[in-house]
Design an enzyme around this catalytic site. Sequence first.
Site, mmCIF file in Angstrom:
data_model
loop_
_atom_site.group_PDB
_atom_site.id
_atom_site.type_symbol
_atom_site.label_atom_id
_atom_site.label_comp_id
_atom_site.label_asym_id
_atom_site.label_seq_id
_atom_site.Cartn_x
_atom_site.Cartn_y
_atom_site.Cartn_z
ATOM 1 N N TRP A 172 0.810 -1.227 0.000
ATOM 2 C CA TRP A 172 0.000 0.000 0.000
ATOM 3 C C TRP A 172 0.837 1.267 0.000
ATOM 4 O O TRP A 172 0.305 2.354 -0.093
ATOM 5 C CB TRP A 172 -0.938 0.000 1.225
ATOM 6 C CG TRP A 172 -2.000 -1.043 1.156
ATOM 7 C CD1 TRP A 172 -2.293 -1.870 0.105
ATOM 8 C CD2 TRP A 172 -2.930 -1.366 2.189
ATOM 9 N NE1 TRP A 172 -3.345 -2.687 0.422
ATOM 10 C CE2 TRP A 172 -3.759 -2.397 1.699
ATOM 11 C CE3 TRP A 172 -3.144 -0.892 3.480
ATOM 12 C CZ2 TRP A 172 -4.788 -2.959 2.459
ATOM 13 C CZ3 TRP A 172 -4.168 -1.446 4.241
ATOM 14 C CH2 TRP A 172 -4.976 -2.468 3.731
ATOM 15 N N LYS A 173 2.146 1.108 0.152
ATOM 16 C CA LYS A 173 3.031 2.285 0.175
ATOM 17 C C LYS A 173 2.485 3.291 1.209
ATOM 18 O O LYS A 173 1.944 2.870 2.226
ATOM 19 C CB LYS A 173 3.175 2.872 -1.228
ATOM 20 C CG LYS A 173 3.548 1.782 -2.248
ATOM 21 C CD LYS A 173 3.939 2.297 -3.594
ATOM 22 C CE LYS A 173 4.304 1.120 -4.500
ATOM 23 N NZ LYS A 173 4.805 1.505 -5.794
ATOM 24 N N HIS A 232 12.803 -2.228 -1.474
ATOM 25 C CA HIS A 232 11.917 -1.744 -2.546
ATOM 26 C C HIS A 232 12.650 -0.638 -3.306
ATOM 27 O O HIS A 232 13.405 0.140 -2.713
ATOM 28 C CB HIS A 232 10.605 -1.218 -1.946
ATOM 29 C CG HIS A 232 9.575 -0.941 -3.000
ATOM 30 N ND1 HIS A 232 9.591 0.207 -3.749
ATOM 31 C CD2 HIS A 232 8.526 -1.677 -3.445
ATOM 32 C CE1 HIS A 232 8.580 0.158 -4.621
ATOM 33 N NE2 HIS A 232 7.927 -0.975 -4.455
ATOM 34 N N GLU A 256 11.739 2.132 -4.307
ATOM 35 C CA GLU A 256 11.516 3.489 -3.767
ATOM 36 C C GLU A 256 12.442 3.736 -2.572
ATOM 37 O O GLU A 256 12.899 4.850 -2.356
ATOM 38 C CB GLU A 256 10.035 3.659 -3.407
ATOM 39 C CG GLU A 256 9.195 3.803 -4.674
ATOM 40 C CD GLU A 256 7.763 3.307 -4.566
ATOM 41 O OE1 GLU A 256 7.248 3.148 -3.440
ATOM 42 O OE2 GLU A 256 7.157 3.079 -5.637
ATOM 43 N N GLU A 268 10.893 -6.167 -9.788
ATOM 44 C CA GLU A 268 10.069 -4.997 -10.103
ATOM 45 C C GLU A 268 10.871 -4.033 -10.973
ATOM 46 O O GLU A 268 11.683 -3.257 -10.453
ATOM 47 C CB GLU A 268 9.659 -4.272 -8.812
ATOM 48 C CG GLU A 268 8.809 -5.101 -7.886
ATOM 49 C CD GLU A 268 7.926 -4.221 -7.004
ATOM 50 O OE1 GLU A 268 6.710 -4.436 -7.033
ATOM 51 O OE2 GLU A 268 8.439 -3.321 -6.311
ATOM 52 N N GLY A 310 3.982 2.016 -11.095
ATOM 53 C CA GLY A 310 3.082 3.163 -11.018
ATOM 54 C C GLY A 310 2.962 3.923 -12.332
ATOM 55 O O GLY A 310 2.462 5.044 -12.371
ATOM 56 N N SER A 365 2.773 -2.354 -12.186
ATOM 57 C CA SER A 365 1.506 -2.188 -12.901
ATOM 58 C C SER A 365 0.758 -3.502 -13.132
ATOM 59 O O SER A 365 0.193 -3.730 -14.205
ATOM 60 C CB SER A 365 1.717 -1.437 -14.229
ATOM 61 O OG SER A 365 2.280 -0.160 -13.993
ATOM 62 N N GLY A 410 -0.524 0.118 -6.846
ATOM 63 C CA GLY A 410 -1.761 0.880 -7.068
ATOM 64 C C GLY A 410 -3.034 0.040 -7.023
ATOM 65 O O GLY A 410 -4.002 0.406 -6.331
HETATM 66 P P1 13P Z 1 2.337 -0.541 -9.037
HETATM 67 O O1 13P Z 1 1.551 -1.822 -9.029
HETATM 68 O O2 13P Z 1 1.529 0.658 -8.617
HETATM 69 O O3 13P Z 1 3.053 -0.336 -10.346
HETATM 70 O O4 13P Z 1 3.475 -0.696 -7.919
HETATM 71 C C1 13P Z 1 4.327 -1.778 -7.946
HETATM 72 C C2 13P Z 1 5.106 -1.780 -6.685
HETATM 73 O O5 13P Z 1 6.015 -0.979 -6.500
HETATM 74 C C3 13P Z 1 4.745 -2.760 -5.650
HETATM 75 O O6 13P Z 1 5.726 -2.832 -4.685
#
Ligand code: 13P
Length: 260
Positions: free
Chosen positions: A12-13, A101, A103, A173, A179, A219, A241
């Site tokens: 869910w970030k 991750h 990010e 990923e 995203g 995605s 997302g």
């Molecule tokens: P999305 O599904 O929004 O592209 O994000 C992927 C993600 O970073 C899951 O950790």
Amino acid sequence: MPDRRPLISGNWKMHHNHFEAIQSVQKLSYRLTKDDYEEVDVSVHPPFTDIRSIQTLLQSEKIPVELGAQNCHWEPKGAFTGEVAAGMLAKLDVTYVIVGHSERRELFGETDEMVNNKVKAVLKAEMTPIMCVGETLDERQADQTETKVAGQVVAGLAGVKPEQVASMVIAYEPIWAIGTGENATPADAQAVCALVRSTVAEKAGADAAAAVRIQYGGSVKPGNAPELMAQPDIDGALVGGASLEADDFARIVQYRLGGD
Ligand code: 13P
């Protein structure tokens, strides 16, 4: 061939306060069936502030969704203002912890060495790391995908015993697909996940490689989940997302019914 149970995880970030988180898990539990839980492991990874509320909800309603976290520190305790230790998460019945991750790596400067320390801390606390790897768009265009991803796998697993590697989850990923609505074609995703598995084989042996679960993330949506999940080296999905909407997330968990 070991039985690699599919694992669909919702990251869910920094979304959903604890009230929204409770609502989301309740909705998800209304959508998922006994058959779904029999076929697929499901985890949700809310922000730290929601974890206690979700733990209580899952236990009191006997919802067989696993609790996950998005990060942790590698030290067991100490003067690390703002950080959360793996052991604190284990006390809240957290099962899976996302580590490294993109990010965290790109925005918060996490190095391969920190990721490796976190993997070990999560294992020591008897939880399962979901270790993320993936290349940027520039790296992909420069044909460096394999070098980058294999390098991250090797560095992240340094000093981890083969039987521990076997218990882990590795999430591929591609950063350019997170995203953005872009995703790797199933064939491309499969090729990199196969590379992850062969790198694990070199590093930790054939048994660990056959057992480690590899997720694809970037995605993932109800429409593309079935084809991604049909790939031989893709054992699950790490969903951003689309996991914020309980209906979409449930449809991804139900990928075997054919998507939309
Ligand atoms: P999305 O599904 O929004 O592209 O994000 C992927 C993600 O970073 C899951 O950790």
